[in-house]
Enzyme design. Structure first.
Site, PDB file in Angstrom:
ATOM      1  N   LYS A  22      78.877  12.963  -3.393  1.00 17.89           N
ATOM      2  CA  LYS A  22      77.678  12.157  -3.668  1.00 17.89           C
ATOM      3  C   LYS A  22      76.414  13.000  -3.505  1.00 17.89           C
ATOM      4  CE  LYS A  22      75.754   9.199  -0.356  1.00 17.89           C
ATOM      5  NZ  LYS A  22      74.329   9.512  -0.276  1.00 17.89           N
ATOM      6  N   ASN A  23      76.323  13.681  -2.371  1.00 16.60           N
ATOM      7  CA  ASN A  23      75.067  14.372  -2.075  1.00 16.60           C
ATOM      8  C   ASN A  23      74.852  15.612  -2.943  1.00 16.60           C
ATOM      9  OD1 ASN A  23      74.668  12.402  -0.231  1.00 16.60           O
ATOM     10  ND2 ASN A  23      74.889  13.683   1.598  1.00 16.60           N
ATOM     11  N   ARG A  92      67.363   6.170  -1.174  1.00 14.60           N
ATOM     12  CA  ARG A  92      66.301   7.049  -0.731  1.00 14.60           C
ATOM     13  C   ARG A  92      66.200   8.339  -1.559  1.00 14.60           C
ATOM     14  NH1 ARG A  92      63.387   8.994   3.585  1.00 14.60           N
ATOM     15  NH2 ARG A  92      63.621  11.233   3.744  1.00 14.60           N
ATOM     16  N   CYS A 116      69.734   4.191   3.505  1.00 12.92           N
ATOM     17  CA  CYS A 116      70.398   3.695   4.713  1.00 12.92           C
ATOM     18  C   CYS A 116      69.414   3.497   5.853  1.00 12.92           C
ATOM     19  CB  CYS A 116      71.484   4.676   5.141  1.00 12.92           C
ATOM     20  SG  CYS A 116      72.957   4.554   4.147  1.00 12.92           S
ATOM     21  N   ARG A 121      63.080   8.006   8.712  1.00 13.14           N
ATOM     22  CA  ARG A 121      63.246   8.603   7.382  1.00 13.14           C
ATOM     23  C   ARG A 121      61.949   8.659   6.568  1.00 13.14           C
ATOM     24  NH1 ARG A 121      68.872   7.502   4.671  1.00 13.14           N
ATOM     25  NH2 ARG A 121      68.870   9.741   4.617  1.00 13.14           N
ATOM     26  N   PRO A 122      60.922   9.338   7.070  1.00  7.72           N
ATOM     27  CA  PRO A 122      59.687   9.461   6.296  1.00  7.72           C
ATOM     28  C   PRO A 122      59.854  10.413   5.108  1.00  7.72           C
ATOM     29  CG  PRO A 122      59.562  10.755   8.317  1.00  7.72           C
ATOM     30  CD  PRO A 122      60.882  10.060   8.338  1.00  7.72           C
ATOM     31  N   ASP A 124      57.133  12.505   4.284  1.00  6.12           N
ATOM     32  CA  ASP A 124      55.962  13.374   4.368  1.00  6.12           C
ATOM     33  C   ASP A 124      56.245  14.793   3.884  1.00  6.12           C
ATOM     34  OD1 ASP A 124      57.666  13.446   6.608  1.00  6.12           O
ATOM     35  OD2 ASP A 124      56.154  14.434   7.835  1.00  6.12           O
ATOM     36  N   LEU A 125      57.407  15.341   4.220  1.00  3.41           N
ATOM     37  CA  LEU A 125      57.709  16.728   3.827  1.00  3.41           C
ATOM     38  C   LEU A 125      57.840  16.835   2.306  1.00  3.41           C
ATOM     39  CD1 LEU A 125      60.384  17.623   6.547  1.00  3.41           C
ATOM     40  CD2 LEU A 125      57.953  18.187   6.552  1.00  3.41           C
ATOM     41  N   ASP A 305      76.508  12.905   9.127  1.00  8.18           N
ATOM     42  CA  ASP A 305      77.218  11.889   8.338  1.00  8.18           C
ATOM     43  C   ASP A 305      78.636  11.637   8.851  1.00  8.18           C
ATOM     44  OD1 ASP A 305      75.007  11.604   6.798  1.00  8.18           O
ATOM     45  OD2 ASP A 305      75.827  12.501   4.985  1.00  8.18           O
ATOM     46  N   ILE A 327      69.751  14.392  14.448  1.00  6.52           N
ATOM     47  CA  ILE A 327      69.082  14.403  13.124  1.00  6.52           C
ATOM     48  C   ILE A 327      68.340  13.083  12.863  1.00  6.52           C
ATOM     49  CG2 ILE A 327      69.392  14.777  10.641  1.00  6.52           C
ATOM     50  CD1 ILE A 327      70.290  17.210  12.222  1.00  6.52           C
ATOM     51  N   ARG A 397      78.626   2.759  -1.817  1.00  7.96           N
ATOM     52  CA  ARG A 397      77.569   3.697  -2.205  1.00  7.96           C
ATOM     53  C   ARG A 397      78.087   5.128  -2.224  1.00  7.96           C
ATOM     54  NH1 ARG A 397      72.367   3.565   1.169  1.00  7.96           N
ATOM     55  NH2 ARG A 397      72.066   5.238  -0.311  1.00  7.96           N
TER      56      ARG A 397
HETATM   57  C1  UD1 Z   1      70.497  14.131   3.321  1.00  7.19           C
HETATM   58  C2  UD1 Z   1      71.780  13.440   2.936  1.00  7.19           C
HETATM   59  C3  UD1 Z   1      72.274  12.578   4.087  1.00  7.19           C
HETATM   60  C4  UD1 Z   1      72.397  13.401   5.351  1.00  7.19           C
HETATM   61  C5  UD1 Z   1      71.101  14.152   5.640  1.00  7.19           C
HETATM   62  C6  UD1 Z   1      71.215  15.113   6.804  1.00  7.19           C
HETATM   63  C7  UD1 Z   1      71.573  13.132   0.536  1.00  7.19           C
HETATM   64  C8  UD1 Z   1      71.439  12.165  -0.589  1.00  7.19           C
HETATM   65  N1  UD1 Z   1      71.535  12.596   1.773  1.00  7.19           N
HETATM   66  O1  UD1 Z   1      69.532  13.111   3.569  1.00  7.19           O
HETATM   67  O2  UD1 Z   1      73.549  12.057   3.724  1.00  7.19           O
HETATM   68  O3  UD1 Z   1      72.656  12.537   6.439  1.00  7.19           O
HETATM   69  O4  UD1 Z   1      70.712  14.921   4.483  1.00  7.19           O
HETATM   70  O5  UD1 Z   1      72.258  16.010   6.593  1.00  7.19           O
HETATM   71  O6  UD1 Z   1      71.747  14.321   0.340  1.00  7.19           O
HETATM   72  N2  UD1 Z   1      62.424  14.049   7.488  1.00  7.19           N
HETATM   73  C9  UD1 Z   1      61.073  13.943   7.722  1.00  7.19           C
HETATM   74  N3  UD1 Z   1      60.227  13.962   6.637  1.00  7.19           N
HETATM   75  C10 UD1 Z   1      60.682  14.097   5.362  1.00  7.19           C
HETATM   76  C11 UD1 Z   1      62.064  14.218   5.144  1.00  7.19           C
HETATM   77  C12 UD1 Z   1      62.920  14.190   6.240  1.00  7.19           C
HETATM   78  O7  UD1 Z   1      60.626  13.828   8.855  1.00  7.19           O
HETATM   79  O8  UD1 Z   1      59.868  14.111   4.428  1.00  7.19           O
HETATM   80  C13 UD1 Z   1      63.342  14.003   8.661  1.00  7.19           C
HETATM   81  C14 UD1 Z   1      64.319  12.837   8.569  1.00  7.19           C
HETATM   82  O9  UD1 Z   1      63.733  11.641   9.065  1.00  7.19           O
HETATM   83  C15 UD1 Z   1      65.458  13.319   9.438  1.00  7.19           C
HETATM   84  C16 UD1 Z   1      65.469  14.832   9.170  1.00  7.19           C
HETATM   85  O10 UD1 Z   1      64.180  15.140   8.630  1.00  7.19           O
HETATM   86  O11 UD1 Z   1      65.185  13.098  10.786  1.00  7.19           O
HETATM   87  C17 UD1 Z   1      66.532  15.282   8.213  1.00  7.19           C
HETATM   88  O12 UD1 Z   1      66.451  14.552   7.017  1.00  7.19           O
HETATM   89  P1  UD1 Z   1      66.860  15.163   5.599  1.00  7.19           P
HETATM   90  O13 UD1 Z   1      67.566  16.466   5.827  1.00  7.19           O
HETATM   91  O14 UD1 Z   1      65.668  15.168   4.733  1.00  7.19           O
HETATM   92  O15 UD1 Z   1      67.908  14.115   5.084  1.00  7.19           O
HETATM   93  P2  UD1 Z   1      67.979  13.474   3.656  1.00  7.19           P
HETATM   94  O16 UD1 Z   1      67.658  14.486   2.606  1.00  7.19           O
HETATM   95  O17 UD1 Z   1      67.290  12.172   3.648  1.00  7.19           O
END
Ligand code: UD1
Length: 415
Positions: A22-23, A92, A116, A121-122, A124-125, A305, A327, A397
């Site tokens: 999926k990812n 997301r 989820c 899960r912001p 901002d980045l 995960d 995480i 999903r």
């Molecule tokens: C992806 C995976 C998800 C997995 C996660 C971590 C997909 C579709 N989903 O999610 O299954 O659990 O990686 O391996 O590939 N964060 C911020 N700001 C941002 C983005 C992220 O603060 O703009 C934080 C998140 O809240 C979290 C951390 O960074 O605490 C890691 O998130 P991220 O690696 O971005 O996960 P996803 O890409 O959402």
């Protein structure tokens, strides 16, 4: 009915093929938007998130069709630039389409991303990355709006590692002017798969799989064509199912290298595995050792995960185990449901303490997110009696046919 039923108590035995990831598939589908032509994803998993992403591409003007397991995406006319909230609130990862829309047409609007419920899960980045590449980004109440005359290369150092933000940066930079350097990138394998797919489309990218990725922008891309790699999280979930029931299962096409950290924990709890003719045999008959401290980490560490499915396994092992989640701050939502089945798990300050070995008993429980739902299925397979897991749509999903796969392993599962 949005539920799945499991009659537990039978050790799993048999062989199962691992579906496409999926990812990996979702960002590759976003990449298809960067080409005015046809892209293909072979062995693409037929899961709800892929269907949702497909609907979004159609909404943007793409034609898509399936030939068996192969997904074709003709994005020649996909020039619309708005994704309604009804799609983005479900998933997301739809937010990465913003970079692709900017790269293609210089603008994009989307509803605020959902997904989820596992913590804040912001985004901002993601948004800061696009700003650094020259986009103007506005956040309105339920909407994100971005535009750029032409995206321009930049050096971006991510303050924290994020899978999605790294993918966003890559997708936006491949058609930008100049050479972009992304630093402190996430190193998850799905990012490497995205880069390989994009390279096959004509993108110039180096360094994926390391913390520093360089992208030299090109004028245009052609259609991509690649097989979606097997899903490491699904593979890990099935090994957990085998472990919770003390079974012995064989995985065809296992993503071995990507499972290193998980298999290390599996071995520590008494699991044994070997690789034979390209298959992975996971023998859980000796699973009996509690895990003193597992920490979820960014890749190549133990994947967040698989934290919930592992919780279910540890609940079956006598003694005290601990899992620390680093995480997502709120990823223990499944604990009360596991406890309803008889597990004794307490959570404090991001750490779960599992007092294992108390018998699990079938009852009705509710999945509230994808991997937590899978964990309930794992626990149900180990429980005495029948468990009904409600909220099956969360599981769908990410798992194409969890019922069929577990039945192939001798599990008594029906919908
Ligand atoms: C992806 C995976 C998800 C997995 C996660 C971590 C997909 C579709 N989903 O999610 O299954 O659990 O990686 O391996 O590939 N964060 C911020 N700001 C941002 C983005 C992220 O603060 O703009 C934080 C998140 O809240 C979290 C951390 O960074 O605490 C890691 O998130 P991220 O690696 O971005 O996960 P996803 O890409 O959402």
């Amino acid at each position: 009915m949005d539920e799945i039923r499991i009659a537990g108590g039978t050790p799993l035995r048999g062989t199962v093929s691992i579906q496409g990831s999926k990812n990996a598939a979702l960002p590759m589908m976003a990449a298809a938007l960067l080409c005015r032509g046809v892209s293909v994803l072979r062995s693409c998993p037929g899961i709800a998130d892929v269907f949702c992403m497909e609907k979004i591409l159609q909404e943007l003007g793409a034609f898509t069709w399936w030939d068996g397991d192969d997904l074709y995406m003709d994005c020649t006319l996909a020039d619309k630039t708005e994704i309604p909230g009804r799609y983005t609130e479900k998933m997301r990862s739809s937010v990465i389409l913003l970079g692709a829309m900017l790269g293609r047409n210089g603008r994009g609007r989307l509803g605020y991303p959902g997904g989820c419920v596992i913590g804040k899960r912001p985004v901002d980045l993601h948004l800061e990355t696009l700003r650094r590449l020259g986009a103007e980004v506005f956040e309105e109440k339920c909407l994100i709006r971005a535009s750029a005359k032409k995206l321009r290369a930049a050096r971006i150092v991510f303050p924290r590692r994020s899978v999605g933000a790294t993918e966003q940066g890559i997708l936006a930079a491949v058609l930008a002017e100049g050479e972009t350097c992304l630093e402190n990138c996430a190193e998850e394998p799905e990012i490497s798969w995205l880069c390989r797919y994009l390279r096959g489309m004509g993108a110039e990218i180096t360094g994926e799989g390391s913390g520093r990725i360089r992208i030299r922008g090109v004028e245009r891309l052609s259609g991509g064509d690649m097989k979606v790699p097997p899903d490491r999280i699904v593979a890990g979930t099935y090994i957990c199912a085998g472990a919770a029931t003390r079974g012995r299962i064989r995985l065809k096409n296992p993503p071995l290298e990507e499972l290193t950290a998980f298999l290390e924990v599996y071995r520590k709890i008494g699991g044994q595995y070997k690789v034979k003719s390209g298959t992975l045999i996971a023998d859980s008959t000796g699973v009996s050792v509690p895990a003193d401290e597992v920490r979820t980490e960014v890749y190549p560490g133990f994947p967040t995960d698989l934290q919930s499915p592992l919780l279910a396994v540890l609940a079956t092992i006598p003694g005290e185990s601990r899992i620390r989640e680093t995480i997502f701050e709120d990823r223990f939502k499944t604990v009360p449901e596991l406890n309803r089945m008889g597990a004794r798990i307490t959570v404090k300050d991001g750490e779960a303490l599992i007092r294992g070995g108390y018998p699990l008993t079938g009852c009705t429980v509710r999945a509230r997110e994808l991997r937590g739902g899978a964990a309930l299925v794992v626990a149900a397979l180990a429980a005495e009696g029948i468990t009904t897991v409600e909220g099956y749509s969360f599981i769908e999903r990410g798992y194409e046919q969890i019922g069929r796969d577990l039945r192939d392993l001798g599990g008594r599962v029906w919908r």
